[in-house]
Scaffold this active site. Structure first.
Site, PDB file in Angstrom:
ATOM      1  N   HIS A 160       0.801  -1.194   0.092  1.00 24.12           N
ATOM      2  CA  HIS A 160      -0.215  -0.091  -0.076  1.00 24.12           C
ATOM      3  C   HIS A 160       0.928   1.305   0.034  1.00 24.12           C
ATOM      4  O   HIS A 160       1.757   1.463   0.925  1.00 24.12           O
ATOM      5  CB  HIS A 160      -0.846  -0.015   1.275  1.00 24.12           C
ATOM      6  N   GLY A 185       3.044   5.232   4.147  1.00 22.60           N
ATOM      7  CA  GLY A 185       2.484   5.834   5.279  1.00 22.60           C
ATOM      8  C   GLY A 185       1.126   5.450   5.648  1.00 22.60           C
ATOM      9  O   GLY A 185       0.289   4.879   4.937  1.00 22.60           O
ATOM     10  N   LYS A 186       0.488   5.802   6.623  1.00 20.43           N
ATOM     11  CA  LYS A 186      -0.766   5.646   6.882  1.00 20.43           C
ATOM     12  C   LYS A 186      -1.896   6.219   6.011  1.00 20.43           C
ATOM     13  O   LYS A 186      -1.461   7.110   5.295  1.00 20.43           O
ATOM     14  CB  LYS A 186      -1.176   5.823   8.408  1.00 20.43           C
ATOM     15  N   ILE A 206      -2.390  10.428   4.932  1.00 18.41           N
ATOM     16  CA  ILE A 206      -1.377  11.060   5.467  1.00 18.41           C
ATOM     17  C   ILE A 206      -0.709  12.006   4.390  1.00 18.41           C
ATOM     18  O   ILE A 206      -0.028  13.250   4.687  1.00 18.41           O
ATOM     19  CB  ILE A 206      -0.088  10.175   5.930  1.00 18.41           C
ATOM     20  N   LYS A 226      -0.200  10.924   0.653  1.00 21.22           N
ATOM     21  CA  LYS A 226       0.814  10.344  -0.271  1.00 21.22           C
ATOM     22  C   LYS A 226       0.238  10.727  -1.787  1.00 21.22           C
ATOM     23  O   LYS A 226       1.318  11.162  -2.519  1.00 21.22           O
ATOM     24  CB  LYS A 226       0.750   8.746  -0.205  1.00 21.22           C
ATOM     25  N   SER A 227      -0.999  10.649  -1.771  1.00 23.36           N
ATOM     26  CA  SER A 227      -1.458  10.944  -3.300  1.00 23.36           C
ATOM     27  C   SER A 227      -1.361  12.269  -3.708  1.00 23.36           C
ATOM     28  O   SER A 227      -1.035  12.786  -4.823  1.00 23.36           O
ATOM     29  CB  SER A 227      -3.042  10.586  -3.404  1.00 23.36           C
ATOM     30  N   ASP A 283      -1.827   3.943  -4.534  1.00 21.15           N
ATOM     31  CA  ASP A 283      -2.708   3.202  -3.605  1.00 21.15           C
ATOM     32  C   ASP A 283      -2.306   1.905  -3.545  1.00 21.15           C
ATOM     33  O   ASP A 283      -1.906   1.300  -2.371  1.00 21.15           O
ATOM     34  CB  ASP A 283      -4.103   3.309  -4.079  1.00 21.15           C
ATOM     35  N   GLU A 291      -6.340   8.957  -6.671  1.00 28.33           N
ATOM     36  CA  GLU A 291      -7.413   9.310  -5.888  1.00 28.33           C
ATOM     37  C   GLU A 291      -7.209  10.560  -4.923  1.00 28.33           C
ATOM     38  O   GLU A 291      -6.150  10.391  -4.205  1.00 28.33           O
ATOM     39  CB  GLU A 291      -7.946   8.165  -5.026  1.00 28.33           C
ATOM     40  N   ARG A 310      19.096  14.137  11.715  1.00 22.27           N
ATOM     41  CA  ARG A 310      19.196  15.397  11.243  1.00 22.27           C
ATOM     42  C   ARG A 310      20.320  15.570  10.284  1.00 22.27           C
ATOM     43  O   ARG A 310      20.882  16.526   9.755  1.00 22.27           O
ATOM     44  CB  ARG A 310      19.330  16.498  12.385  1.00 22.27           C
TER      45      ARG A 310
END
Length: 314
Positions: A138, A153-154, A157, A159-160, A177, A202, A243
Site C-alpha cells: 500500500h 504511510g498511513k 497522510i 501520499k497521493s 494506492d 485518488e 538530522r
C-alpha cells in the site's frame, strides 16, 4: 503461484494462431523457454514439457527430413497435457503433423516472423518479469529524476497529494494506492500498477482522476526500479529525528534491502521538494558524494585540531 495466460503471450507479441484455439486459456508457470532439438531427434528422456516450445529453422529443417511415421511420432510426443503452447519462429511453416497433434491435445500453435534467437530472448524476458516473485504494498510509486521512490504511510497522510504535486513539477506517476513489486533479479525490485487502477490517482474531496488524460503521457510511467522507500508519518514532538543522515536506515522487501527515509509531516513542510532533494541526494551518494559524511569528517578534524582548555591555561 504466479502464471501467465497463453492469450497474454499471443497479444503481447502479435502471434498468428494456427491451431488449438481452445487452449488460449492455458497457464504458463515457467519462464524458461525450450527449443526441442534433441526431441526432434527422438530423445524425450528429459523433455521439459511444462515450458513453451519454440521451433526455429534448425529444428524444423531437421524435422522435415524425417520419415512420415517419425514425424507423426515426434509431434505426438511433443504435444503433452502440460505443454502450454508451441511457437514456430523465423517465419517457418507449421508442419501438418503438428497441426493434428496440437488440435488433438488442445495446445495452441502460433507462428511469428521474428528470428528464433531474438524471439526466444524477448519471450524469456517477458515471462521472467511476469513470473518473478511478487508482493503488493500500500503506497504510491513515483519516478523522480529517474529514481523510483515508494511513498508509504498511513491512510490520509498525504501520499497521493504529494504525488500530484510531483507530477505538476514534471515528474511521473507509476502507481497510486497499491504497488505491485516484482523481484526480476537479485537485489532488483520493479514496481508497477495493477491494470485496474493504472494511470489513476485518488484525491480525497476530488475523487479519482486520470493522470494521463489531465497531464499527458509524459506524466505517467509503466514501471520503474525501486531505490528508496520514503515513509510519511505524523510529526511527534517527543521523537528524535535524524538530522545529519549518517545512519542509513534499510528495509527489506522480498529479501532485497532498500534505503528507507522517514519524513515527519506537519503544516508548512513542502513534501514534494523534500522528495526531489532525497532523489538527488541518493544519486549523489551513489556517485560517492556524501554531504553528511563530509560534514562529519570536517567536524572531527576541527575538534581534533582545537587545543584543549587545559593546554591553553598552561
Amino acid at each position: 503461484m504466479s502464471y501467465v495466460l497463453v492469450k497474454k503471450i499471443q497479444d503481447r507479441f502479435s502471434l498468428q494462431l494456427k491451431a488449438g484455439e481452445e487452449g488460449l486459456g492455458r497457464k504458463i508457470y515457467k519462464s524458461d523457454i525450450s527449443r526441442p532439438g534433441l526431441e526432434m531427434a527422438g530423445y524425450f528422456t528429459f523433455y521439459p514439457s511444462e515450458r513453451i516450445q519454440v521451433l526455429g529453422k534448425t529444428e524444423l529443417s531437421f524435422f522435415n527430413g524425417l520419415e512420415k511415421a517419425d514425424r507423426i511420432d515426434r509431434m505426438n510426443r511433443l504435444c503433452t497435457e502440460e505443454t502450454p503452447a508451441i511457437i514456430a519462429a523465423n517465419g517457418m511453416e507449421v508442419p501438418v503433423e503438428l497441426y493434428e497433434a496440437a488440435d488433438k491435445m488442445g495446445i495452441p500453435v502460433f507462428r511469428t516472423s521474428i528470428a528464433t534467437t531474438r524471439f526466444s530472448g524477448m519471450l524469456a524476458n517477458f515471462l521472467e518479469s511476469k513470473l518473478a516473485p511478487m508482493t503488493a504494498v500500500h503506497g504510491v510509486l513515483v519516478d523522480v529524476y529517474g529514481i523510483g521512490i515508494l511513498i508509504t504511510g498511513k491512510s490520509g497522510i498525504g501520499k497521493s497529494e504529494t504525488a500530484l504535486e510531483l507530477v505538476k513539477r514534471g515528474h511521473r506517476l507509476v502507481a497510486d494506492d497499491l504497488v505491485e513489486i516484482r523481484q526480476v533479479a537479485e537485489n532488483i525490485l520493479i514496481g508497477t500498477s495493477p491494470e485496474l487502477i493504472e494511470h489513476l490517482l485518488e484525491i480525497r474531496g476530488v475523487g479519482i482522476i486520470d493522470m494521463m488524460t489531465l497531464f499527458g503521457a509524459s506524466a505517467i510511467k509503466g514501471d520503474i526500479r525501486i531505490s528508496i522507500v520514503l515513509e510519511l508519518e505524523d510529526w511527534v514532538l517527543e521523537k528524535t529525528y535524524d538530522r545529519l543522515g549518517l545512519d542509513e536506515e534499510k528495509i527489506k522487501i522480498i529479501g532485497t534491502e532498500l534505503t528507507k527515509l522517514t519524513v515527519p509531516v506537519r503544516p508548512g513542510r513542502n513534501l514534494a521538494v523534500i522528495i526531489e532533494v532525497a532523489a538527488m541526494d541518493y544519486r549523489l551518494k551513489r556517485l560517492g558524494v556524501n554531504a553528511a559524511r563530509d560534514f562529519s569528517d570536517k567536524l572531527d578534524n576541527v575538534i581534533g585540531s582545537k587545543p584543549s582548555q587545559m593546554d591553553e591555561e598552561e
